[in-house]
Design an enzyme around this catalytic site. Structure first.
Site, mmCIF file in Angstrom:
data_model
loop_
_atom_site.group_PDB
_atom_site.id
_atom_site.type_symbol
_atom_site.label_atom_id
_atom_site.label_comp_id
_atom_site.label_asym_id
_atom_site.label_seq_id
_atom_site.Cartn_x
_atom_site.Cartn_y
_atom_site.Cartn_z
ATOM 1 N N TYR A 37 0.781 -1.128 -0.008
ATOM 2 C CA TYR A 37 0.080 -0.065 0.060
ATOM 3 C C TYR A 37 0.895 1.451 -0.045
ATOM 4 O O TYR A 37 0.803 2.114 -0.761
ATOM 5 C CB TYR A 37 -0.936 0.026 1.177
ATOM 6 C CG TYR A 37 -1.850 1.164 1.263
ATOM 7 C CD1 TYR A 37 -3.050 1.297 0.778
ATOM 8 C CD2 TYR A 37 -1.502 2.349 1.993
ATOM 9 C CE1 TYR A 37 -3.855 2.391 1.008
ATOM 10 C CE2 TYR A 37 -2.129 3.431 2.246
ATOM 11 C CZ TYR A 37 -3.345 3.517 1.660
ATOM 12 O OH TYR A 37 -4.377 4.421 1.709
ATOM 13 N N ASP A 38 1.952 1.174 0.728
ATOM 14 C CA ASP A 38 3.130 2.372 0.977
ATOM 15 C C ASP A 38 3.568 2.709 -0.282
ATOM 16 O O ASP A 38 3.725 3.935 -0.797
ATOM 17 C CB ASP A 38 3.911 2.127 1.965
ATOM 18 C CG ASP A 38 3.325 2.240 3.340
ATOM 19 O OD1 ASP A 38 2.019 2.773 3.568
ATOM 20 O OD2 ASP A 38 3.836 1.717 4.333
ATOM 21 N N GLU A 114 -27.004 -0.949 18.289
ATOM 22 C CA GLU A 114 -25.275 -0.421 17.697
ATOM 23 C C GLU A 114 -24.785 -0.379 19.150
ATOM 24 O O GLU A 114 -25.600 0.322 20.025
ATOM 25 C CB GLU A 114 -25.687 1.066 16.995
ATOM 26 C CG GLU A 114 -26.439 0.969 15.600
ATOM 27 C CD GLU A 114 -26.685 2.013 15.031
ATOM 28 O OE1 GLU A 114 -26.068 3.146 15.231
ATOM 29 O OE2 GLU A 114 -27.536 1.998 14.237
ATOM 30 N N LYS A 116 -22.898 2.167 21.652
ATOM 31 C CA LYS A 116 -22.765 3.595 21.695
ATOM 32 C C LYS A 116 -21.513 3.815 21.916
ATOM 33 O O LYS A 116 -20.846 3.710 22.875
ATOM 34 C CB LYS A 116 -23.674 3.993 23.106
ATOM 35 C CG LYS A 116 -23.835 5.385 23.184
ATOM 36 C CD LYS A 116 -25.085 5.793 24.253
ATOM 37 C CE LYS A 116 -25.057 7.258 24.387
ATOM 38 N NZ LYS A 116 -23.932 7.983 24.570
ATOM 39 N N ASP A 118 -18.200 6.044 22.556
ATOM 40 C CA ASP A 118 -17.958 7.202 23.365
ATOM 41 C C ASP A 118 -17.009 8.242 22.780
ATOM 42 O O ASP A 118 -15.624 7.914 22.957
ATOM 43 C CB ASP A 118 -17.386 6.522 24.712
ATOM 44 C CG ASP A 118 -17.560 7.543 25.671
ATOM 45 O OD1 ASP A 118 -18.113 8.817 25.440
ATOM 46 O OD2 ASP A 118 -17.163 7.407 26.883
ATOM 47 N N TYR A 229 -23.165 6.400 11.589
ATOM 48 C CA TYR A 229 -24.196 5.691 12.138
ATOM 49 C C TYR A 229 -25.660 6.323 11.605
ATOM 50 O O TYR A 229 -26.901 5.580 11.987
ATOM 51 C CB TYR A 229 -24.173 5.398 13.490
ATOM 52 C CG TYR A 229 -24.094 6.453 14.411
ATOM 53 C CD1 TYR A 229 -24.581 7.789 14.441
ATOM 54 C CD2 TYR A 229 -22.723 6.818 14.893
ATOM 55 C CE1 TYR A 229 -24.566 8.833 15.231
ATOM 56 C CE2 TYR A 229 -22.339 7.756 15.919
ATOM 57 C CZ TYR A 229 -23.454 8.793 16.007
ATOM 58 O OH TYR A 229 -23.049 9.923 16.746
ATOM 59 N N LYS A 321 -27.730 2.824 28.651
ATOM 60 C CA LYS A 321 -26.061 2.684 29.018
ATOM 61 C C LYS A 321 -25.723 1.541 29.912
ATOM 62 O O LYS A 321 -26.622 0.877 30.481
ATOM 63 C CB LYS A 321 -26.040 4.180 29.573
ATOM 64 C CG LYS A 321 -26.702 5.446 29.081
ATOM 65 C CD LYS A 321 -25.459 6.242 28.786
ATOM 66 C CE LYS A 321 -24.863 6.816 29.845
ATOM 67 N NZ LYS A 321 -24.124 7.985 29.280
ATOM 68 N N CYS A 419 -1.893 16.826 60.760
ATOM 69 C CA CYS A 419 -1.685 16.754 59.246
ATOM 70 C C CYS A 419 -0.598 15.801 59.093
ATOM 71 O O CYS A 419 0.576 15.939 59.659
ATOM 72 C CB CYS A 419 -1.404 18.193 58.767
ATOM 73 S SG CYS A 419 -1.138 17.946 56.845
ATOM 74 N N CYS A 422 2.405 18.299 57.645
ATOM 75 C CA CYS A 422 3.158 19.341 58.347
ATOM 76 C C CYS A 422 2.998 19.059 59.832
ATOM 77 O O CYS A 422 3.181 20.083 60.616
ATOM 78 C CB CYS A 422 2.647 20.634 57.831
ATOM 79 S SG CYS A 422 0.793 20.960 58.086
ATOM 80 N N CYS A 435 -6.683 20.549 57.149
ATOM 81 C CA CYS A 435 -5.286 21.097 57.564
ATOM 82 C C CYS A 435 -5.410 22.508 57.108
ATOM 83 O O CYS A 435 -5.406 23.082 56.315
ATOM 84 C CB CYS A 435 -4.221 20.522 56.847
ATOM 85 S SG CYS A 435 -2.672 21.318 57.183
ATOM 86 N N CYS A 441 1.799 24.235 54.371
ATOM 87 C CA CYS A 441 1.870 22.941 54.395
ATOM 88 C C CYS A 441 2.490 22.333 52.966
ATOM 89 O O CYS A 441 1.885 22.532 52.156
ATOM 90 C CB CYS A 441 0.322 22.387 54.588
ATOM 91 S SG CYS A 441 0.308 20.526 54.574
HETATM 92 S S1 IVH Z 1 -27.744 8.107 16.900
HETATM 93 C C1 IVH Z 1 -31.111 11.232 16.933
HETATM 94 N N1 IVH Z 1 -25.920 6.213 17.144
HETATM 95 O O1 IVH Z 1 -24.469 9.397 21.709
HETATM 96 C C2 IVH Z 1 -29.965 10.108 17.145
HETATM 97 N N2 IVH Z 1 -25.576 7.968 18.403
HETATM 98 O O2 IVH Z 1 -26.793 11.464 22.869
HETATM 99 C C3 IVH Z 1 -28.623 10.783 16.884
HETATM 100 N N3 IVH Z 1 -23.347 8.071 19.882
HETATM 101 O O3 IVH Z 1 -24.651 12.460 20.677
HETATM 102 C C4 IVH Z 1 -27.499 9.910 17.650
HETATM 103 N N4 IVH Z 1 -23.049 6.049 19.318
HETATM 104 O O4 IVH Z 1 -22.801 11.284 19.721
HETATM 105 C C5 IVH Z 1 -26.231 7.427 17.798
HETATM 106 N N5 IVH Z 1 -24.711 4.351 17.411
HETATM 107 C C6 IVH Z 1 -24.760 5.449 17.779
HETATM 108 C C7 IVH Z 1 -24.014 6.231 18.739
HETATM 109 C C8 IVH Z 1 -24.623 7.607 18.796
HETATM 110 C C9 IVH Z 1 -22.566 7.124 19.970
HETATM 111 C C10 IVH Z 1 -23.511 9.359 20.724
HETATM 112 C C11 IVH Z 1 -23.745 10.689 19.797
HETATM 113 C C12 IVH Z 1 -24.983 11.304 20.631
HETATM 114 C C13 IVH Z 1 -25.002 10.639 21.767
HETATM 115 C C14 IVH Z 1 -26.211 10.514 22.418
#
Ligand code: IVH
Length: 683
Positions: A37-38, A114, A116, A118, A229, A321, A419, A422, A435, A441
């Site tokens: 690839y490079d 899906e 979530k 972070d 997504y 969550k 403490c 000190c 303290c 201190c």
């Molecule tokens: S859908 C209207 N799908 O979670 C629906 N959000 O408050 C739009 N996030 O701000 C969001 N993974 O940044 C969706 N598979 C996923 C996600 C996802 C992470 C985040 C997104 C959003 C926050 C939820």
């Protein structure tokens, strides 16, 4: 090679590289080695160098732009980027499912599940298949234009694949999450630690920070990934012709060349949702990137339109969550630790245990009353938890019947009378132990040096906890201002310092001595004064001297400064021990003062009243109160009809019920954070 030949070869190389990008990032099934690839890539670079007029902005070589920006443009999103209703309780999930089924009696409900992710949410806009712009979520309607930075993310195609089964609409706005992989994050932090810098708290913060660098080179140096997504808009028609479900959306995104999580599933029942949640939670630490729950989305797009949206989130999706990460370990000893403000916190030193990919060996027991209430003693088995970036905490002790008799003979843990740093007699204030020796201190001095040097304050590279301790223990720093008198010649003899690092620190100190007023104010570590308050005070008063001499009434003219905070500030500045230290410090600094600022009434939460009840995972209640106050709201103690929001945390008390009875809007932690984010607060 002649120009015509080069043109053909360049086109061929670009197509091949895009194809291999697709195989690598989307299919996760590369067909050629990195070296091969490079080679293709280098050939393209070399041809483009020979024929610069053949360079196109969407060429795979054009990811990192040359010139840093001076600021980000504001970008209106193609459609509002709303957030999700979210909760960690199964009951909430059940309610979500029931509500949907009731609203759609004639539909066979199917969900897409899906992870979530972070990270940081971004909008990508493709015009005629070419990446035209990208922006942060901002307040949901408008964000910052970060196109150049997003272009540096290898997983984001600069041009979509047009040979896909679904034609790419001429205008396509997508939503995705920019994340940093754990391996990249760990390396970055290892490097920072080796350089004596403060490590980042979590990958999300780095991803969000990297996207907001004015210099795309900086973004490129913190490699990010991006998972798509959602389609925000396809121009005229909100939906794409021929696509009727979320599942098809995800398939189309993939075919167009975007990366979609391979963890997505399609299910029909609540049981399957629970199973998926459990499964991902169990695999959470092995995924290689952070997820904080699962997202459940109604698959049928037409059915989505029928159930619609509330003002903040869609009714057709829910984020289920994960609970905070918990682990069990044993306490080896409990030691009092003196913080920079003098508060003495009992800290449990424990058998190291892995908690969410991090090895943890210390956890906070908060204060002496907590130790007594939880009846935690040295040698106990305990459950600890870590939510978000907060310090791990001891949740409860685990009773071991075989140890009980012996344990009862041991004394309970006691806060020392003096403490540990000190020797000054400690005083009690409510459940806290303090303290009172202030800057004198050594432990507090170290804490204050570290805080003054931290990223949001003077941002002094190479001045972390270990170094500060060394300076204090060696007697090089007896008072805060001494830090700025340190010279390379003195440092070079210290353990861990060499000629280069000594010079570097001296230079960093010199640079840091030119400081913006809010950073200095925050860096002083005045109780209650965080980044936001420091900024508001600076804007209001303009100079350090005016803040220092302001009385409580004048301070309270600043929106967000209540009587308690005003008192903390005046106490700090009136303290006769602090005054000479501040004078000396100011002599060594060049403070960049500010011109006074917009009236309080323009603050986004002006006039709003908040009540907080229960514990928050992401920040302390005090910080949350400070934050809303800095945005113009008042944080009060009891719920009444005039309360605007009640923020309900873990183990909330009767205030949550009061809110419901009075019909006051309640927010869970996620909702609260979303509200803050929508106002542009950095949370
Ligand atoms: S859908 C209207 N799908 O979670 C629906 N959000 O408050 C739009 N996030 O701000 C969001 N993974 O940044 C969706 N598979 C996923 C996600 C996802 C992470 C985040 C997104 C959003 C926050 C939820």
């Amino acid at each position: 090679m002649d120009r015509e030949k080069a043109r053909e070869r360049i086109a061929r190389l670009r197509a091949e590289i895009r194809h291999h990008d697709f195989l690598y990032y989307v299919r996760d099934a590369p067909e050629i080695s990195d070296a091969a690839y490079d080679k293709l890539y280098r050939e393209l670079v070399s041809l483009e160098e020979q024929f610069p007029d053949l360079v196109e902005p969407d060429s795979p070589t054009q990811r990192v732009a040359g010139q840093p920006l001076t600021s980000f443009p504001t970008v209106e999103h193609a459609a509002p980027m709303l957030s999700l209703d979210s909760d960690a309780s199964e009951a909430s999930l059940r309610r979500f499912d029931e509500r949907l089924r009731k609203a759609l009696p004639d539909v066979e409900v199917e969900y897409v599940l899906e992870p979530k992710l972070d990270g940081a949410s971004v909008e990508l806009v493709y015009e005629d298949g070419v990446l035209a712009r990208a922006s942060t979520r901002g307040d949901g309607r408008r964000g910052e234009g970060i196109t150049e930075n997003v272009r540096t993310i290898q997983a984001v195609p600069l041009r979509l694949r047009t040979e896909a089964p679904h034609p790419v609409p001429p205008f396509l706005s997508l939503r995705g999450e920019a994340i940093m992989h754990a391996s990249v994050f760990d390396k970055l932090n290892e490097r920072l630690i080796a350089e004596g810098k403060e490590p980042f708290a979590n990958p999300r913060n780095v991803a969000a920070g990297a996207l907001r660098q004015l210099d795309p080179q900086q973004t490129a140096s913190k490699p990010l990934d991006l998972f798509a997504y959602d389609v925000l808009s396809a121009g005229e028609s909100a939906q794409i012709p021929g696509i009727e479900t979320q599942w098809e959306v995800l398939q189309a995104l993939k075919e167009w060349g975007l990366r979609v999580s391979s963890l997505v599933r399609k299910v029909k029942t609540l049981e399957e949702i629970l199973e998926y949640h459990q499964d991902l939670e169990a695999r959470r630490d092995d995924l290689g990137f952070e997820i904080d729950g699962i997202v459940i989305k109604l698959n049928d797009l037409a059915a989505r339109d029928r159930v619609g949206w509330t003002s903040r989130h869609p009714r057709w999706a829910f984020a289920f969550k994960f609970p905070p990460r918990k682990e069990i370990t044993r306490i080896l000893s409990i030691v009092p630790s003196v913080g920079r403000s003098g508060v003495v916190t009992p800290v449990a030193l424990m058998l190291p245990v892995e908690l969410g990919g991090v090895t943890v060996s210390r956890a906070t027991l908060h204060n002496r009353e907590e130790v007594a209430r939880k009846d935690v003693r040295e040698g106990d088995r305990v459950r600890i938890q870590r939510a978000g970036d907060v310090i791990p905490q001891v949740v409860e002790r685990i009773v071991e019947p075989e140890r009980e008799a012996e344990r009862e003979k041991e004394p309970r843990w006691q806060m020392p009378a003096t403490c540990p740093s000190c020797g000054t007699p400690l005083i009690e204030r409510g459940p806290f132990t303090i303290c009172p020796n202030g800057f004198e201190c050594p432990a507090q001095l170290v804490g204050r040096i570290v805080h003054l040097a931290s990223r949001d304050a003077l941002d002094i590279e190479g001045l972390g906890d270990e170094t500060a301790k060394l300076f204090v223990n060696e007697g090089l720093v007896r008072q805060l201002p001494d830090v700025f008198d340190l010279r390379a010649e003195q440092l070079v003899h210290l353990e861990g310092f060499a000629e280069k690092s000594s010079k570097k620190l001296e230079e960093a100190l010199r640079k840091a001595s030119k400081v913006e007023l809010p950073r200095l104010l925050h860096g002083l570590g005045i109780p209650e004064v965080g980044v936001a308050v420091a900024r508001d005070l600076s804007r209001h008063f303009g100079t350090f001297e005016r803040i220092r001499t302001a009385d409580a009434a004048a301070l309270q003219e600043v929106a967000g400064v209540g009587p308690r905070m005003a008192e903390a500030i005046t106490t700090f500045f009136r303290d006769e021990k602090n005054a000479p230290i501040l004078d000396e410090l100011l002599k060594r600094l060049d403070v960049q003062e500010q011109s006074a600022a917009p009236p309080a009434s323009v603050l986004p939460l002006s006039g709003k009243k908040f009540v907080f009840t229960g514990g928050l995972a992401q920040m302390s209640r005090r910080d949350a109160q400070n934050l809303v106050e800095s945005l113009g709201a008042k944080a009060t103690g009891s719920v009444s009809k005039s309360t605007d929001y009640v923020v309900v945390g873990e183990d909330a008390g009767s205030k949550a019920d009061d809110a419901r009875t009075l019909g006051v809007t309640t927010l869970d932690e996620e909702g609260f954070l979303d509200l803050l984010r929508s106002l542009g607060a950095a949370v």
